[in-house]
Design a protein around this motif. Structure first.
Motif, PDB file in Angstrom:
ATOM      1  N   LYS A 218       0.833  -1.206   0.000  1.00  0.00           N
ATOM      2  CA  LYS A 218       0.000   0.000   0.000  1.00  0.00           C
ATOM      3  C   LYS A 218       0.866   1.255   0.000  1.00  0.00           C
ATOM      4  O   LYS A 218       0.596   2.226  -0.706  1.00  0.00           O
ATOM      5  CB  LYS A 218      -0.918  -0.014   1.224  1.00  0.00           C
ATOM      6  CG  LYS A 218      -1.977   1.077   1.204  1.00  0.00           C
ATOM      7  CD  LYS A 218      -2.851   0.985   2.438  1.00  0.00           C
ATOM      8  CE  LYS A 218      -3.864   2.119   2.464  1.00  0.00           C
ATOM      9  NZ  LYS A 218      -4.679   2.079   3.700  1.00  0.00           N
ATOM     10  N   ASP A 219       1.939   1.242   0.839  1.00  0.00           N
ATOM     11  CA  ASP A 219       2.857   2.396   0.897  1.00  0.00           C
ATOM     12  C   ASP A 219       3.565   2.607  -0.436  1.00  0.00           C
ATOM     13  O   ASP A 219       3.902   3.725  -0.799  1.00  0.00           O
ATOM     14  CB  ASP A 219       3.898   2.181   2.006  1.00  0.00           C
ATOM     15  CG  ASP A 219       3.257   2.213   3.393  1.00  0.00           C
ATOM     16  OD1 ASP A 219       2.128   2.745   3.492  1.00  0.00           O
ATOM     17  OD2 ASP A 219       3.858   1.712   4.358  1.00  0.00           O
ATOM     18  N   ALA A 220       3.788   1.494  -1.164  1.00  0.00           N
ATOM     19  CA  ALA A 220       4.445   1.581  -2.475  1.00  0.00           C
ATOM     20  C   ALA A 220       3.452   1.932  -3.583  1.00  0.00           C
ATOM     21  O   ALA A 220       3.835   2.069  -4.739  1.00  0.00           O
ATOM     22  CB  ALA A 220       5.141   0.259  -2.790  1.00  0.00           C
ATOM     23  N   GLY A 221       2.167   2.049  -3.236  1.00  0.00           N
ATOM     24  CA  GLY A 221       1.139   2.393  -4.223  1.00  0.00           C
ATOM     25  C   GLY A 221       0.644   1.230  -5.044  1.00  0.00           C
ATOM     26  O   GLY A 221       0.084   1.409  -6.126  1.00  0.00           O
ATOM     27  N   ILE A 222       0.858  -0.007  -4.524  1.00  0.00           N
ATOM     28  CA  ILE A 222       0.431  -1.206  -5.250  1.00  0.00           C
ATOM     29  C   ILE A 222      -0.799  -1.778  -4.573  1.00  0.00           C
ATOM     30  O   ILE A 222      -0.837  -1.925  -3.344  1.00  0.00           O
ATOM     31  CB  ILE A 222       1.555  -2.274  -5.275  1.00  0.00           C
ATOM     32  CG1 ILE A 222       2.807  -1.701  -5.947  1.00  0.00           C
ATOM     33  CG2 ILE A 222       1.098  -3.531  -5.992  1.00  0.00           C
ATOM     34  CD1 ILE A 222       4.040  -2.532  -5.738  1.00  0.00           C
ATOM     35  N   ILE A 223      -1.824  -2.109  -5.350  1.00  0.00           N
ATOM     36  CA  ILE A 223      -3.045  -2.709  -4.808  1.00  0.00           C
ATOM     37  C   ILE A 223      -2.908  -4.223  -4.860  1.00  0.00           C
ATOM     38  O   ILE A 223      -2.601  -4.792  -5.911  1.00  0.00           O
ATOM     39  CB  ILE A 223      -4.289  -2.263  -5.603  1.00  0.00           C
ATOM     40  CG1 ILE A 223      -4.444  -0.741  -5.493  1.00  0.00           C
ATOM     41  CG2 ILE A 223      -5.538  -2.960  -5.102  1.00  0.00           C
ATOM     42  CD1 ILE A 223      -5.447  -0.160  -6.440  1.00  0.00           C
ATOM     43  N   ASP A 224      -3.126  -4.863  -3.729  1.00  0.00           N
ATOM     44  CA  ASP A 224      -3.011  -6.324  -3.642  1.00  0.00           C
ATOM     45  C   ASP A 224      -4.336  -6.954  -4.084  1.00  0.00           C
ATOM     46  O   ASP A 224      -5.276  -7.050  -3.306  1.00  0.00           O
ATOM     47  CB  ASP A 224      -2.668  -6.730  -2.198  1.00  0.00           C
ATOM     48  CG  ASP A 224      -2.471  -8.230  -2.062  1.00  0.00           C
ATOM     49  OD1 ASP A 224      -2.431  -8.906  -3.101  1.00  0.00           O
ATOM     50  OD2 ASP A 224      -2.365  -8.721  -0.932  1.00  0.00           O
ATOM     51  N   VAL A 225      -4.408  -7.338  -5.362  1.00  0.00           N
ATOM     52  CA  VAL A 225      -5.659  -7.898  -5.887  1.00  0.00           C
ATOM     53  C   VAL A 225      -5.922  -9.299  -5.357  1.00  0.00           C
ATOM     54  O   VAL A 225      -7.037  -9.813  -5.449  1.00  0.00           O
ATOM     55  CB  VAL A 225      -5.645  -7.934  -7.434  1.00  0.00           C
ATOM     56  CG1 VAL A 225      -5.650  -6.544  -7.998  1.00  0.00           C
ATOM     57  CG2 VAL A 225      -4.438  -8.715  -7.955  1.00  0.00           C
TER      58      VAL A 225
END
Length: 566
Positions: A128-135
């Protein structure tokens, strides 16, 4: 509504009478055969084990549902029972070791699950901090949705072969009653037969011990523990000597119970917000809020618990918004859609009962509980929690109800009750913070957007003159007047398209300026759209009472602080 309630009560009485009659009939005709079948089954179980092992399987205790275990095949089979007879009994130390081992394994499993959850949470935070959404991360489904789905499946199974068209009087389905009562009677009789068969079992065990010259001591029977319920205080009902009909009519005659005209959700014309994601920037500084269609959907979902579905619902809802934004219309629609009793607890009604508020609220809640679903309505609820009472409102004692809402109205409402307190307000900032604490769900009705305004013009105009105004310039009207409230636009159309004006439509085309004339010349003083300052005031008040808005502000503050440090 009252007639419907009386009819429902009559149908309920007939249903209860049918259950009693069917139960009596089944007890007379079927109970001897049921008891004999159960006894034969248990004796066959005795004979099976004695023939194979020369002994009898321990008789199941009532705490484990007795011989129901035999029916569902959860007792030991012949081979396992034979092994238990030859096996040496465990010592107390061995039993303790096994118990401790199980506890340690359970503790170890708990710790493992906890560590796994912590790892998953840390991984998701990093992403989340890296801006990636864990689908890959899936949110657990809602419990109420599961209940609704199960109910719908069961409904389709139960009613698959039932033709209600032939049941004009809505009578009960006798086959279902017979099936249900047979099941209840079978369980009751099994408990009774279990007691008799236990006596027979003890006689057999005693005789077997005498044949083998061994001492026999009957074991202790473990019965189900009765739950010790708290002794409830006897509630004295001050209206116990009066009928519900008289209480209902007392409130009806005082205009506290009001008739609501039939409205449905289609009349609350509104569009959804389809551009929120497109206008949200990286720093979350620009976010378009929900449109009227989104609020309408939230209201509909909040009312699911008022139907037959046993799911959670708010005890109280407050609709906030400018005058003529559709708050009262929504309340009428809710009451109409639910066919609910509409009890008006606005200050104008309540002030007439200032001499004995306890008795008045007792009658209100008694009627509300007996004639569910019920809407308890407070118009302009900020008046009940006024910071300072205006001189013109002192006669109606607006704050009279405030001390009673929590204790006399909200607290007595149980989870299963189909009762909701519904309030509206156009000046929420004039109330004390107590207003927010008395309403579990607060919804802000936003101003009209283009989509809602377009649909509103299209529906209102074609409804009044469908042929003459089929291809009118609705888009232009929507763009020019989208800032006005929906109620103002509806009034403008109703006033402009009078009977005489409709008759002249074919000869004299309708000029859009005629709608503006209603606002500027016919209204005294002229009516203008709500100012941006007013809407900002609503948003500011709502933001201070909305937990998600607070969370968003906190996230924004944290992000801004990070950027400053960099």
């Amino acid at each position: 509504m009252y007639r419907n309630e009386q009819k429902r009560r009559k149908l309920d009485e007939e249903f209860e009478q049918l259950i009693m009659d069917e139960r009596t009939r089944l007890l007379q005709l079927r109970s001897p055969w049921i008891m004999e079948d159960i006894s034969d089954h248990i004796r066959g179980w005795f004979a099976e084990f004695y023939a194979a092992t020369g002994n009898f399987h321990p008789y199941p205790d009532p705490v484990k549902n007795g011989t129901v275990l035999v029916v569902i095949d959860e007792t030991m089979d012949v081979g396992a029972f034979q092994e238990s007879l030859t096996k040496k009994p465990l010592t107390s130390e061995e039993k303790k070791k096994i118990k401790d081992k199980k506890k340690a394994e359970k503790r170890k499993m708990k710790e493992k699950l906890k560590n796994q959850k912590m790892k998953d949470a840390k991984r998701r935070k990093k992403l989340k901090d890296a801006g990636i959404i864990d689908v890959a991360y899936s949110i657990a489904s809602s419990k109420p949705i599961g209940i609704i789905e199960d109910t719908m499946k069961q409904f389709s199974i139960d009613w698959r072969n039932v033709d209600e068209y032939l049941n004009k009087n809505h009578g009960p389905i006798k086959a279902w009653v017979t099936e249900q009562e047979l099941d209840v009677i079978h369980h009751e009789l099994r408990e009774l037969v279990d007691e008799y068969m236990r006596v027979e079992y003890e006689l057999l065990k005693t005789a077997l011990a005498a044949d083998q010259d061994e001492p026999y001591k009957p074991g202790k029977v473990k019965n189900k523990k009765k739950k010790k319920g708290r002794k409830k205080k006897k509630v004295i009902d001050p209206t116990g000597d009066r009928t519900l009909s008289s209480l209902y009519h007392e409130l009806k005659d005082a205009s506290v119970i009001e008739e609501v005209s039939h409205r449905d959700f289609n009349e609350f014309i509104a569009d959804f917000n389809f551009v929120a994601d497109d206008t949200r920037d990286e720093d979350y500084l620009t976010t378009v809020g929900p449109a009227k269609g989104d609020i309408k959907m939230v209201v509909q979902e909040s009312m699911l618990g008022m139907s037959e579905f046993d799911i959670a619902k708010p005890k109280s809802i407050l609709l906030v918004g400018p005058v003529n934004s559709g708050k009262k219309l929504l309340c009428n629609i809710i009451a109409s859609e639910l066919d609910a009793v509409f009890i008006n607890l606005s200050p104008e009604k309540v002030c007439n009962f200032s001499q004995d508020m306890d008795m008045f609220l007792h009658i209100v809640m008694k009627v509300a509980r007996e004639f569910q679903p019920t809407i308890l309505y407070i118009e302009e609820a900020h008046r009940v929690f006024h910071k300072k009472i205006p001189p013109e409102e002192k006669d109606i004692l607006p704050t009279l109800l405030a001390p009673y809402i929590q204790k006399k109205i909200l607290k007595p409402i149980k989870k299963s009750d189909k009762i909701v307190l519904l309030g509206t307000t156009s000046l929420p900032w004039m109330a004390k913070p107590l207003l927010k604490r008395n309403f579990q769900k607060i919804l802000l009705i936003p101003k009209c957007d283009y989509g809602t305004c377009f649909l509103l013009w299209l529906d209102l105009m074609t409804e009044n003159a469908p042929e003459a105004l089929e291809n009118y310039a609705y888009s232009a009207l929507a763009k020019i007047m989208k800032a006005y409230n929906s109620g103002d636009l509806a009034n403008s159309v109703a006033n402009t398209l009078s009977v005489s004006r409709k008759m002249r439509l074919k000869a004299e085309a309708l000029d859009p300026m005629e709608f503006l004339e209603y606002f500027l010349t016919e209204m005294d003083p002229p009516l203008f759209p709500p100012e941006d300052k007013l809407m900002d005031k609503f948003n500011k008040w709502f933001g201070a009472s909305n937990k998600f808005e607070k969370m968003r502000n906190a996230a924004m503050a944290a992000k801004m602080a990070k950027q400053k440090k960099k």
